[in-house]
Enzyme design. Structure first.
Site, PDB file in Angstrom:
ATOM      1  N   ASP A 262       2.920 -18.630  37.362  1.00  8.33           N
ATOM      2  CA  ASP A 262       2.215 -19.657  36.526  1.00  8.33           C
ATOM      3  C   ASP A 262       2.297 -18.603  35.103  1.00  8.33           C
ATOM      4  O   ASP A 262       1.867 -17.492  35.290  1.00  8.33           O
ATOM      5  CB  ASP A 262       0.965 -20.173  36.968  1.00  8.33           C
ATOM      6  CG  ASP A 262       0.450 -21.539  36.002  1.00  8.33           C
ATOM      7  OD1 ASP A 262       0.738 -22.596  36.373  1.00  8.33           O
ATOM      8  OD2 ASP A 262      -0.055 -21.266  34.921  1.00  8.33           O
ATOM      9  N   ASP A 310       6.434 -28.052  36.974  1.00  3.90           N
ATOM     10  CA  ASP A 310       5.056 -28.930  36.802  1.00  3.90           C
ATOM     11  C   ASP A 310       4.486 -28.682  35.679  1.00  3.90           C
ATOM     12  O   ASP A 310       3.534 -27.847  35.338  1.00  3.90           O
ATOM     13  CB  ASP A 310       4.240 -28.979  37.920  1.00  3.90           C
ATOM     14  CG  ASP A 310       3.090 -29.968  38.279  1.00  3.90           C
ATOM     15  OD1 ASP A 310       3.458 -31.043  37.371  1.00  3.90           O
ATOM     16  OD2 ASP A 310       2.464 -29.869  39.093  1.00  3.90           O
ATOM     17  N   CYS A 363       2.377 -35.155  34.701  1.00  5.49           N
ATOM     18  CA  CYS A 363       1.355 -36.332  35.174  1.00  5.49           C
ATOM     19  C   CYS A 363       0.875 -37.031  33.826  1.00  5.49           C
ATOM     20  O   CYS A 363      -0.299 -37.163  33.478  1.00  5.49           O
ATOM     21  CB  CYS A 363      -0.040 -35.738  35.703  1.00  5.49           C
ATOM     22  SG  CYS A 363      -0.594 -34.210  34.947  1.00  5.49           S
TER      23      CYS A 363
END
EC number: 2.1.1.-
Length: 433
Positions: A262, A310, A363
């Site tokens: 990340d 993501d 999302c």
């Protein structure tokens, strides 16, 4: 604390959130520290009132004719919990630690107020400036979808198939009413109480032994649609706390090479314990800060079979769970997220081998963060990549999900109204050369 005292506390916390533009979790934590007499049940009850008020902030203010924290809490009791005027009056009595008694205007508005004639941003409880994005994504379902997005979210679990089958955990959680999720093959849904709170499943022995993770069904399905396969080299490029990393490991049966990283090393902190607990195998590469910051994935360029992105986004699809986020969103936030999405997609493009895939997940419900991000990647990369057709993407999906999702230009969109999940977008592109 009495229910009336909890209402008074919720008004106090909501005022702090609105006046200081704070995340709700921070304001609730500070209130709890300053009021140590409040037990865990009281704090949870106050949090439920606050989150309900934030979910219905605009519509509650509309029917009450005021945008004060008091008016919003009263209006949300009417709209979200369906309480009638006598029940609300009993909570707002002015006695003891209760909020001041309802005045005549407040009582009248509770009894007669409606959302008839309310503009979309009021009827749907969303910031007005994002409506064009939402209309483009949701079309004629705009208001029904926004109302679904203003409801409380369910409590979903992903059963860790590295430990055993779903049926084993469903039997262990029978006392909680656990039932299979509508679409995700390894998911369970546990009923929540009338106040929106679910049981403390994170302290159960099965959770501590890694048999399940708490994860929205939409997130589970996004990981499923990534179609990770045994033997592949897979990079989870924006792994964060590791929710999808664990799902990818289970999908391959720990038979792939899985690397998690990340851009923000702080977000990776929980992943190590979660990997240990679940038995999932993944290599965690944590970037270091400073002027000499090295690319921790440089040795993998052009060699990866599947890169899962993501992506950082506005989180508009998670407003059921994080309703305060929609009221803190500003136009500048979108531009920042667009730049971040482009950066991670370009990094993914350098990692993937010819014939390999990038699976892009958000999302978000905003097309500018979804289809537009994929279109921009394809334009930047020339003829090196091609969008994977929806039919191919949905090959791994349960049939009912394929019928429920919205199909977009490059991917698929899950929504609370259509799929009963958070608002997840999934698309894939394949490297041609």
């Amino acid at each position: 604390m009495t229910p009336a005292a909890r209402c008074a506390a919720a008004i106090e916390v909501l005022a702090d959130i609105i006046e200081r533009r704070r995340p709700a979790a921070d304001a609730l934590k500070d209130w709890g520290l300053a009021h140590r007499f409040a037990g865990s049940g009281d704090r949870a009850g106050i949090a439920s009132l606050v989150y309900d008020a934030l979910r219905r902030r605009a519509s509650a203010a509309w029917i009450m004719g005021a945008e004060t924290p008091r008016a919003i809490v009263i209006g949300s009791l009417r709209l979200q919990q369906g309480l009638a005027a006598p029940s609300i009056a009993a909570l707002f009595s002015g006695e003891g630690y209760a909020p001041a008694a309802l005045n005549a205007d407040e009582r009248s508005r509770i009894e007669t107020g409606t959302l008839d004639g309310a503009p979309p941003e009021i009827a749907g409880d969303a910031p007005a400036f994002v409506l064009p994005e939402l209309e483009a994504a949701l079309g004629d379902d705009l208001i029904p979808e926004l109302r679904a997005l203003a409801r409380r979210a369910p409590l979903d679990l992903r059963v860790n198939t590295l430990r055993g089958p779903r049926e084993t955990i469903q039997a262990a959680l029978e006392g909680y009413g656990a039932a299979p999720t509508p679409h995700a093959p390894h998911g369970l849904r546990v009923p929540v109480g009338a106040d929106g709170r679910g049981p403390a499943l994170h302290v159960e022995a099965e959770f501590l032994e890694g048999w399940y993770e708490i994860q929205d069904e939409g997130s589970q399905l996004a990981a499923l649609l990534a179609r990770a396969k045994p033997g592949e080299t897979i990079v989870d490029l924006c792994a964060g706390g590791g929710g999808k990393t664990l799902a990818l490991a289970a999908a391959t049966g720990n038979a792939g090479r899985l690397i998690a990283t990340d851009g923000d090393p702080r977000r990776l902190a929980p992943i190590h314990e979660r990997l240990r607990r679940s038995g999932a195998q993944a290599e965690v590469r944590t970037p270091r800060g400073g002027k000499q910051r090295a690319d921790v994935l440089a040795d993998l360029d052009g060699m990866v079979d599947r890169v899962v992105v993501d992506a950082p986004c506005t989180g508009s699809g998670t407003w059921r769970r994080n309703p305060d986020a929609k009221w803190r969103l500003r136009p500048g936030s979108l531009a920042t997220r667009h730049a971040e999405q482009a950066a991670v997609l370009d990094r993914a493009a350098a990692l993937v081998r010819p014939g390999g895939r990038i699976v892009y997940i958000t999302c978000s419900l905003f097309p500018s963060e979804n289809d537009a991000a994929i279109s921009a990647l394809l334009e930047r990369q020339g003829r090196r990549f091609a969008s994977v057709p929806n039919s191919d993407l949905l090959n791994a999906a349960p049939p009912a999900l394929s019928e429920a999702v919205r199909r977009t230009v490059h991917g698929i969109q899950m929504t609370p109204l259509r799929t009963g999940t958070d608002g997840f977008y999934v698309a894939a592109v394949e490297r041609l050369a």
